[in-house]
Write a protein that holds these residues in place. Structure first.
Motif, mmCIF file in Angstrom:
data_model
loop_
_atom_site.group_PDB
_atom_site.id
_atom_site.type_symbol
_atom_site.label_atom_id
_atom_site.label_comp_id
_atom_site.label_asym_id
_atom_site.label_seq_id
_atom_site.Cartn_x
_atom_site.Cartn_y
_atom_site.Cartn_z
ATOM 1 N N SER A 1 0.857 -1.276 -0.002
ATOM 2 C CA SER A 1 0.228 -0.084 0.049
ATOM 3 C C SER A 1 0.938 1.696 0.123
ATOM 4 O O SER A 1 1.372 2.382 -0.374
ATOM 5 N N ARG A 2 1.873 1.611 0.604
ATOM 6 C CA ARG A 2 3.226 2.239 0.679
ATOM 7 C C ARG A 2 3.538 3.082 -0.781
ATOM 8 O O ARG A 2 3.927 3.840 -0.888
ATOM 9 N N GLU B 1 -7.124 5.458 -4.789
ATOM 10 C CA GLU B 1 -8.126 3.816 -5.450
ATOM 11 C C GLU B 1 -7.322 2.903 -5.600
ATOM 12 O O GLU B 1 -7.918 1.687 -5.425
ATOM 13 N N GLU B 2 -5.597 2.424 -5.337
ATOM 14 C CA GLU B 2 -5.495 1.738 -5.458
ATOM 15 C C GLU B 2 -4.370 1.132 -3.876
ATOM 16 O O GLU B 2 -4.619 -0.124 -3.322
ATOM 17 N N ILE B 3 -4.946 2.369 -3.606
ATOM 18 C CA ILE B 3 -4.367 1.649 -1.859
ATOM 19 C C ILE B 3 -6.184 0.969 -0.735
ATOM 20 O O ILE B 3 -5.552 0.132 -0.415
ATOM 21 N N ALA C 1 -6.623 -1.898 2.040
ATOM 22 C CA ALA C 1 -6.918 -1.304 3.276
ATOM 23 C C ALA C 1 -8.382 -2.455 2.916
ATOM 24 O O ALA C 1 -8.049 -2.870 4.172
ATOM 25 N N ASP C 2 -9.236 -2.357 2.349
ATOM 26 C CA ASP C 2 -10.412 -3.498 2.288
ATOM 27 C C ASP C 2 -9.759 -4.883 2.482
ATOM 28 O O ASP C 2 -10.720 -5.204 3.075
ATOM 29 N N SER D 1 -5.019 7.834 3.522
ATOM 30 C CA SER D 1 -4.582 8.981 3.986
ATOM 31 C C SER D 1 -3.536 10.049 3.709
ATOM 32 O O SER D 1 -3.807 11.260 3.496
ATOM 33 N N ASN D 2 -2.819 9.635 3.718
ATOM 34 C CA ASN D 2 -1.498 10.784 2.978
ATOM 35 C C ASN D 2 -2.193 10.633 1.730
ATOM 36 O O ASN D 2 -1.852 11.679 1.260
#
Length: 677
Positions: free
Chosen positions: A138-139, A145-147, A151-152, A179-180
């Motif tokens: 995720s980083r 939209e990719e993260i 996260a889900d 959030s970033n």
């Protein structure tokens, strides 16, 4: 001794292994591998897999080193696909994901560990490792939209395992990463609410508290009213009051206060009164007993100096007990931390700390003024290039024995061609020092640089500064003559994608760049530190004529140089009052001046239109191919080139071009348009 080890007793072997030196660990791994080859039983296989997993934690291992360990442990898992091998296999995959910068490399790792997770009935230990890899993935994503789906997925894993705090914390980090990338305060507020819910579910666990604080920091950056940010300040203060010994909570708290101060500054400009009570919100800066990140300290220097206009005596008081946290992304922090510890009982420690910080801050501001805006300015200049010999192409475009791309090197500043390198800036300081505060800076600088002015032997100072030069003067006769082997060399035009816009630090009161890399989720003994990618920012060289800086930027830089002179004079006075000389102070001053002095040259070099990458390092590599080994820093990302221009005197250019194209790193090869005799 390994001959006395019971290789089937996993706990005994691991305990012995973890107590070994790195050199001894290699021997244990070799012995265990040999034992496994001789007796490939399941118990020995489990031991060997766990030894390999523990070994992969070594911070010094490269990505290729860990890939080899992954392949070795995969072969064990293929033979013994049980949970006792699956767990260390997943662990090594986590370590590999932490070494990779490209999301395309991490995705297959996530896919592999997902299969392992499902093969073992969604075991909780594998679930934790799967979540870690997903969070690492995720980083590396480019947008929200990719993260979001990542996260889900972690959220589902978290719910499947009854919100295990280790997985819940990982889910919270994925939300921080989300959030970033979110652009509106409404989006970030929703993410804040989710992390707040996790925080309460986990009984305000410290790990979740850190993530909650960082997301509040991101929210505050989007808030545009004093009332909104004040509410965010109050929330993070509640967290800080519980965990006031945690720098990873104090840092975002400091950032949110900074955002509130900026709002106050806007109000001040509108003729409204600033809330002077804000200074009370940062009492932890004076009374803390734990170290603070250098970028946060510089941030407060900016706030106090330029926004709140706090008098110098107050600054000395506020910073008197300050400690600096050593961070890998800022090597200078180590030197400052050492100095601050050594002067902890000195009565005027606050003055020394403030003046050292002001010196450092203004030097970094000079770098910011000289920063080259690659995407804008390079289009005007037709690109950025580097001249070199034809013979060095294989060391720039080729690969090493491990198939890693070779690159240009960043060399120690002592190896530069011009014997007067760095002297132009020092001379500028001396001239400014004669007019600033009516005091002569010459003696102070001569003492620093061991210039006695006599025939005595002079000490040659060490340099931790490394430079790589580029030019905006493409295919020009003087450049071929001086740097292109008299026309027999080549000129490489670098793809702009190589250059970064910001350093790991980039001190700007309105847009300061803060690394979003969070602290480790695991014990220091368990996990290596997260890799910090180097930044490669080009800086313009400022040309000086008759002790005046040429160009549009001269006013700002002149003002900053004046501030540096003031700090040097003040530090000179403070050093004279000290009973015991602390050489680290001089070393820090020299290192700070070195960060900028190689960005100034005499105007006779103006035709070069030079750009430089400037790096500070105390851990260079050694090139021992010459009679005296030379120090350098490797560039840790692949450089590609728009064009290679072969010099006007290169013989048989058509025989050189095939190799250049073969490397796959050059778009075009051309012949110089210069007529060169």
């Amino acid at each position: 001794m390994t001959e006395n080890i019971n290789w089937e007793n996993l706990d005994e072997v691991l305990k012995y292994f973890r107590e070994c030196s790195n050199e001894k660990k290699q021997e244990v791994v070799n012995e265990c591998e040999k034992k496994y080859q001789e007796e490939p039983t399941e118990k020995i296989a489990i031991t060997y897999a766990n030894i390999l997993a523990s070994w992969s934690d070594d911070n010094n291992f490269t990505q290729n080193d860990i890939k080899e360990i992954v392949q070795e442990i995969k072969e064990i898992y293929d033979k013994y696909p049980n949970l006792d091998v699956a767990s260390p296999y997943a662990w090594v995959l986590v370590n590999l994901s932490r070494k990779q910068d490209d999301k395309k490399e991490i995705q297959p790792i996530a896919d592999t560990i997902k299969i392992i997770y499902e093969e073992h009935n969604r075991d909780v230990d594998i679930a934790i490792r799967y979540a870690w890899v997903l969070e690492n993935l995720s980083r590396k994503q480019d947008d929200k939209e990719e993260i979001q789906p990542i996260a889900d997925t972690i959220k589902i894993i978290n719910e499947e395992h009854n919100r295990d705090v280790r997985i819940a914390s990982t889910y919270a980090w994925a939300l921080v990463n989300l959030s970033n990338k979110q652009n509106s305060k409404e989006e970030i507020r929703q993410t804040v609410d989710k992390i707040e819910a996790i925080y309460e579910e986990q009984n305000r666990h410290v790990d979740i508290a850190i993530q909650y604080a960082w997301t509040l920091k991101n929210l505050s950056s989007k808030q545009d009213s004093k009332e909104e940010i004040q509410q965010t300040v109050d929330k993070v203060k509640e967290i800080y009051d519980i965990y006031n010994d945690k720098i990873d909570i104090a840092s975002p708290y400091a950032w949110i206060i900074r955002n509130l101060l900026l709002i106050e500054n806007d109000l001040l400009k509108e003729g409204k009164d600033i809330d002077k009570n804000l200074i009370k919100k940062i009492d932890f800066l004076k009374n803390n007993n734990w170290p603070i990140d250098l970028d946060i300290v510089v941030l407060y220097m900016l706030i106090f100096n330029y926004i709140m206009e706090i008098d110098t005596e107050k600054l000395y008081d506020v910073f008197s007990n300050l400690k600096i946290r050593v961070t890998p992304s800022k090597p200078e922090s180590e030197e400052l931390s050492l100095i601050f510890d050594k002067i902890s009982d000195y009565p005027k420690r606050g003055e020394i700390k403030v003046e050292l910080l002001l010196l450092y801050m203004n030097a970094m501001y000079i770098k910011r003024e000289l920063k080259y805006k690659t995407q804008i300015e390079s289009n005007e200049d037709n690109g950025i290039c580097h001249y070199t010999k034809i013979e060095t192409l294989k060391y720039i475009l080729g690969e090493d024995k491990d198939k890693n791309p070779l690159n240009l090197r960043i060399s120690n500043s002592q190896y530069m061609n011009d014997p007067s390198e760095g002297e132009t800036f020092i001379q500028l300081l001396k001239v400014k020092g004669k007019t600033t505060q009516n005091k002569d800076l010459t003696n102070i600088l001569n003492e620093l640089y061991q210039d006695s002015g006599t025939n005595k032997r002079e000490k040659i100072n060490n340099s931790n500064i490394y430079l790589l030069s580029f030019s905006r003067s493409i295919d020009k006769l003087p450049m071929w003559s001086q740097y292109g082997k008299n026309g027999e060399g080549c000129c490489l035009i670098v793809n702009n994608d190589f250059f970064d816009k910001k350093e790991n630090y980039d001190y700007d009161i309105n847009a300061i760049n803060h690394s979003q890399v969070p602290p480790n989720r695991m014990d220091d003994n368990q996990k290596p530190e997260r890799k910090i990618s180097q930044k490669y920012v080009p800086y313009r060289v400022a040309y000086v004529k008759n002790n005046l800086i040429e160009g549009e930027i001269n006013n700002n830089i002149n003002n900053l140089i004046n501030e540096i002179v003031k700090s040097l004079i003040k530090l000179g006075e403070l050093k004279q009052e000290m009973k015991e000389t602390i050489k680290n102070i001089d070393e820090f001053i020299l290192g700070t001046l070195d960060q900028v002095r190689f960005l100034f040259k005499d105007s006779s070099y103006e035709h070069e239109k030079e750009l430089r990458i400037v790096k500070f390092s105390k851990q260079p590599k050694l090139d021992d191919t010459s009679s005296v080994p030379k120090l350098y820093i490797d560039i840790d990302k692949k450089i590609e080139y728009k064009e290679v221009i072969l010099g006007p005197k290169v013989a048989r250019p058509s025989e050189i071009a095939p190799y250049i194209y073969h490397t796959g790193r050059v778009e075009s090869v051309t012949r110089s348009a210069i007529q060169y005799r």
